[in-house]
Design a protein around this motif. Sequence first.
Motif, PDB file in Angstrom:
ATOM      1  N   ALA A 170       0.839  -1.200   0.000  1.00  0.00           N
ATOM      2  CA  ALA A 170       0.000   0.000   0.000  1.00  0.00           C
ATOM      3  C   ALA A 170       0.876   1.253   0.000  1.00  0.00           C
ATOM      4  O   ALA A 170       0.620   2.203  -0.749  1.00  0.00           O
ATOM      5  CB  ALA A 170      -0.933  -0.012   1.210  1.00  0.00           C
ATOM      6  N   VAL A 180      -4.426   3.644   6.283  1.00  0.00           N
ATOM      7  CA  VAL A 180      -4.551   2.343   5.632  1.00  0.00           C
ATOM      8  C   VAL A 180      -4.613   1.290   6.734  1.00  0.00           C
ATOM      9  O   VAL A 180      -3.689   1.200   7.554  1.00  0.00           O
ATOM     10  CB  VAL A 180      -3.365   2.045   4.691  1.00  0.00           C
ATOM     11  CG1 VAL A 180      -3.518   0.657   4.062  1.00  0.00           C
ATOM     12  CG2 VAL A 180      -3.236   3.116   3.612  1.00  0.00           C
ATOM     13  N   CYS A 213     -15.640  -3.121   3.855  1.00  0.00           N
ATOM     14  CA  CYS A 213     -15.217  -2.137   2.853  1.00  0.00           C
ATOM     15  C   CYS A 213     -16.154  -2.211   1.658  1.00  0.00           C
ATOM     16  O   CYS A 213     -16.838  -3.208   1.445  1.00  0.00           O
ATOM     17  CB  CYS A 213     -13.814  -2.462   2.340  1.00  0.00           C
ATOM     18  SG  CYS A 213     -12.567  -2.544   3.604  1.00  0.00           S
ATOM     19  N   LEU A 266     -12.231  -0.872  -1.640  1.00  0.00           N
ATOM     20  CA  LEU A 266     -11.479  -1.032  -0.392  1.00  0.00           C
ATOM     21  C   LEU A 266     -11.585   0.168   0.544  1.00  0.00           C
ATOM     22  O   LEU A 266     -10.800   0.308   1.486  1.00  0.00           O
ATOM     23  CB  LEU A 266      -9.993  -1.347  -0.652  1.00  0.00           C
ATOM     24  CG  LEU A 266      -9.628  -2.766  -1.081  1.00  0.00           C
ATOM     25  CD1 LEU A 266     -10.440  -3.804  -0.329  1.00  0.00           C
ATOM     26  CD2 LEU A 266      -9.752  -2.983  -2.550  1.00  0.00           C
ATOM     27  N   ARG A 267     -12.547   1.054   0.277  1.00  0.00           N
ATOM     28  CA  ARG A 267     -12.827   2.164   1.172  1.00  0.00           C
ATOM     29  C   ARG A 267     -13.586   1.594   2.368  1.00  0.00           C
ATOM     30  O   ARG A 267     -14.561   0.863   2.186  1.00  0.00           O
ATOM     31  CB  ARG A 267     -13.723   3.153   0.431  1.00  0.00           C
ATOM     32  CG  ARG A 267     -13.519   4.589   0.732  1.00  0.00           C
ATOM     33  CD  ARG A 267     -14.440   5.436  -0.125  1.00  0.00           C
ATOM     34  NE  ARG A 267     -13.981   5.672  -1.476  1.00  0.00           N
ATOM     35  CZ  ARG A 267     -14.588   5.251  -2.587  1.00  0.00           C
ATOM     36  NH1 ARG A 267     -15.681   4.518  -2.536  1.00  0.00           N
ATOM     37  NH2 ARG A 267     -14.107   5.543  -3.768  1.00  0.00           N
ATOM     38  N   VAL A 274      -8.895   3.338   4.094  1.00  0.00           N
ATOM     39  CA  VAL A 274      -9.017   2.139   3.264  1.00  0.00           C
ATOM     40  C   VAL A 274      -8.452   0.954   4.048  1.00  0.00           C
ATOM     41  O   VAL A 274      -7.739   1.141   5.036  1.00  0.00           O
ATOM     42  CB  VAL A 274      -8.254   2.287   1.926  1.00  0.00           C
ATOM     43  CG1 VAL A 274      -8.902   3.334   1.025  1.00  0.00           C
ATOM     44  CG2 VAL A 274      -6.781   2.601   2.160  1.00  0.00           C
ATOM     45  N   ALA A 296      -6.724  -3.197   3.608  1.00  0.00           N
ATOM     46  CA  ALA A 296      -6.068  -4.107   2.664  1.00  0.00           C
ATOM     47  C   ALA A 296      -5.619  -5.364   3.394  1.00  0.00           C
ATOM     48  O   ALA A 296      -5.385  -5.351   4.598  1.00  0.00           O
ATOM     49  CB  ALA A 296      -4.870  -3.416   2.019  1.00  0.00           C
ATOM     50  N   ALA A 337      -9.451  -7.069   5.267  1.00  0.00           N
ATOM     51  CA  ALA A 337     -10.431  -6.336   4.454  1.00  0.00           C
ATOM     52  C   ALA A 337     -11.556  -7.264   3.993  1.00  0.00           C
ATOM     53  O   ALA A 337     -11.314  -8.264   3.323  1.00  0.00           O
ATOM     54  CB  ALA A 337      -9.745  -5.713   3.238  1.00  0.00           C
ATOM     55  N   THR A 342      -5.148  -6.237  -2.973  1.00  0.00           N
ATOM     56  CA  THR A 342      -6.028  -5.300  -2.261  1.00  0.00           C
ATOM     57  C   THR A 342      -5.261  -4.043  -1.858  1.00  0.00           C
ATOM     58  O   THR A 342      -5.803  -2.938  -1.899  1.00  0.00           O
ATOM     59  CB  THR A 342      -6.651  -5.951  -1.009  1.00  0.00           C
ATOM     60  OG1 THR A 342      -5.616  -6.482  -0.191  1.00  0.00           O
ATOM     61  CG2 THR A 342      -7.625  -7.054  -1.371  1.00  0.00           C
ATOM     62  N   ALA A 395      -6.394  -0.413  -2.844  1.00  0.00           N
ATOM     63  CA  ALA A 395      -6.713   0.490  -1.734  1.00  0.00           C
ATOM     64  C   ALA A 395      -5.895   1.772  -1.846  1.00  0.00           C
ATOM     65  O   ALA A 395      -6.397   2.876  -1.582  1.00  0.00           O
ATOM     66  CB  ALA A 395      -6.447  -0.197  -0.397  1.00  0.00           C
ATOM     67  N   THR A 398      -7.350   4.034  -4.480  1.00  0.00           N
ATOM     68  CA  THR A 398      -8.551   4.676  -3.935  1.00  0.00           C
ATOM     69  C   THR A 398      -8.186   5.839  -3.012  1.00  0.00           C
ATOM     70  O   THR A 398      -8.749   6.930  -3.106  1.00  0.00           O
ATOM     71  CB  THR A 398      -9.385   3.644  -3.154  1.00  0.00           C
ATOM     72  OG1 THR A 398      -9.780   2.604  -4.051  1.00  0.00           O
ATOM     73  CG2 THR A 398     -10.618   4.270  -2.531  1.00  0.00           C
TER      74      THR A 398
END
Lengths: 62, 410
Positions: free
Chosen positions: B17, B110, B268, B272-273, B281, B283, B287, B310, B314, B317
Amino acid sequence: MKVRVDMTMCEDHGQCAIAAPDVFRMNDESKLEYDPNPDDSLLAEVEEAADVCPAQAIFIED
Amino acid sequence: MRPQVVVVGASLAGLRAAEQLRAQGYAGDLTIVGAEKHKPYNRPPLSKEALSGHGPDVTVEALSASLAFRPKSSIADVRWQLGSPAVSSDLAEGLLSLANGQVLAFDALVVATGLRPRRLLGDTPTRGRHVVRTVDDAVSLRAALVPAVRAVVVGGGFIGCEVASTLTSLGARVTVVEPLPVPMLRGVGAELGAALRAHHEHTGLQVITGQGVSRLIGATEDAEQVAAVVLDDGTELAADLVIESIGSHPNTEWLQGNGLDLTDGVLCDNQLRVEGRAEIVAAGDIARFPNPRFDDIARRVEHWNMPGETAKRAAVTLADHLSGHATTTDPFTPLPAFWSDQFGLRLQSFGSPGLADTAVVEHGALDDLDGGLVMAYLRKDRLVGAVLVNVPASEYRRYRDAVAPLPLAV
């Protein structure tokens, strides 16, 4: 770019050949063959292959 | 002021991420918080070659170094906040509290705190009981593996079977206890699960199914040292070691009190919000999100490729939220994939066999797994998964591509 696979780490999972088929290939003996000097336009797929390697055996050197 | 993004979880998901946030052009501050003192490392080897490839004196430092991921240079400036887990958060105020008393302020978060192993009930005995999730766990288990040690693996899922395989190869006498009728039932279905059981038993593994563990018994001379496992039907199995591989709990406690849906992970949307939160988000294993490849039901997926996939989505996003520019509105439809090495067999799975209503042998024979087998998994006649056993890797792409097409609804 330059690509190097540490063959002592490679476990023949074949995930790189799915992520970056232009650069990595599993041959008929299911051993890895690869292009060590792929075109820079293939960087995104080579990075993806390196990320998804279960053995983390792929090194990208620019 | 520079924006602050905090990634909670120094895991594969947290690492990817952070890297993807940079790849999306995020140039603000990045902090990665980790409960363990180690930087992100690769966990699958912990049940396999990390045990079999090292001697009993392997150290935590050596093992974590050998399994460490190589972070991309784009996150060389990330602040690592390791060795102290997040314990609470105030999402409305943008504050995160760590166990060591530190409080971190964030603009965006995250969530990648992953899972911890479920444990058998009962606090005693305390010694001789193991789980396999962290390098510290693996080092502790490796040190306990002396020849002819009697090990009971509780839980016949993938990790349980891999640990059983590795321990057997190191000279342990191993029994697997699985409450369901066959091992790995959810992952491979009843037919292949039964075939894998038969294969493994042929190599000398003892497998007991349809039985849970009701309690552990301590040694007569030292009640804190495990000596036996008692099954539901009263059977006692002598055990020097008990490996508990009975599933996992999502590490969501630190998010409590913020009005989130924390039922089995963090709920989520498809991007992935975290539901109801534009700046947060999630991950990785934690998630729970809908994958329209299969249906609209939000699920957690504990397959190896999912943390990476993910995390990357994420991060896109979140970067879009921070920059105010939408870079993609495509539905997120990852194809789960994982592998397992056990008792000389390599399994490779694509898709979600666990969602299927029917399993069909596509190639090979269930009584000759060594010779290569392909199982196809169908849900209402649509192919939703494939498991390949001892199939050459040169064939993988073909079977993955067969599972990959999306249903027309997407």
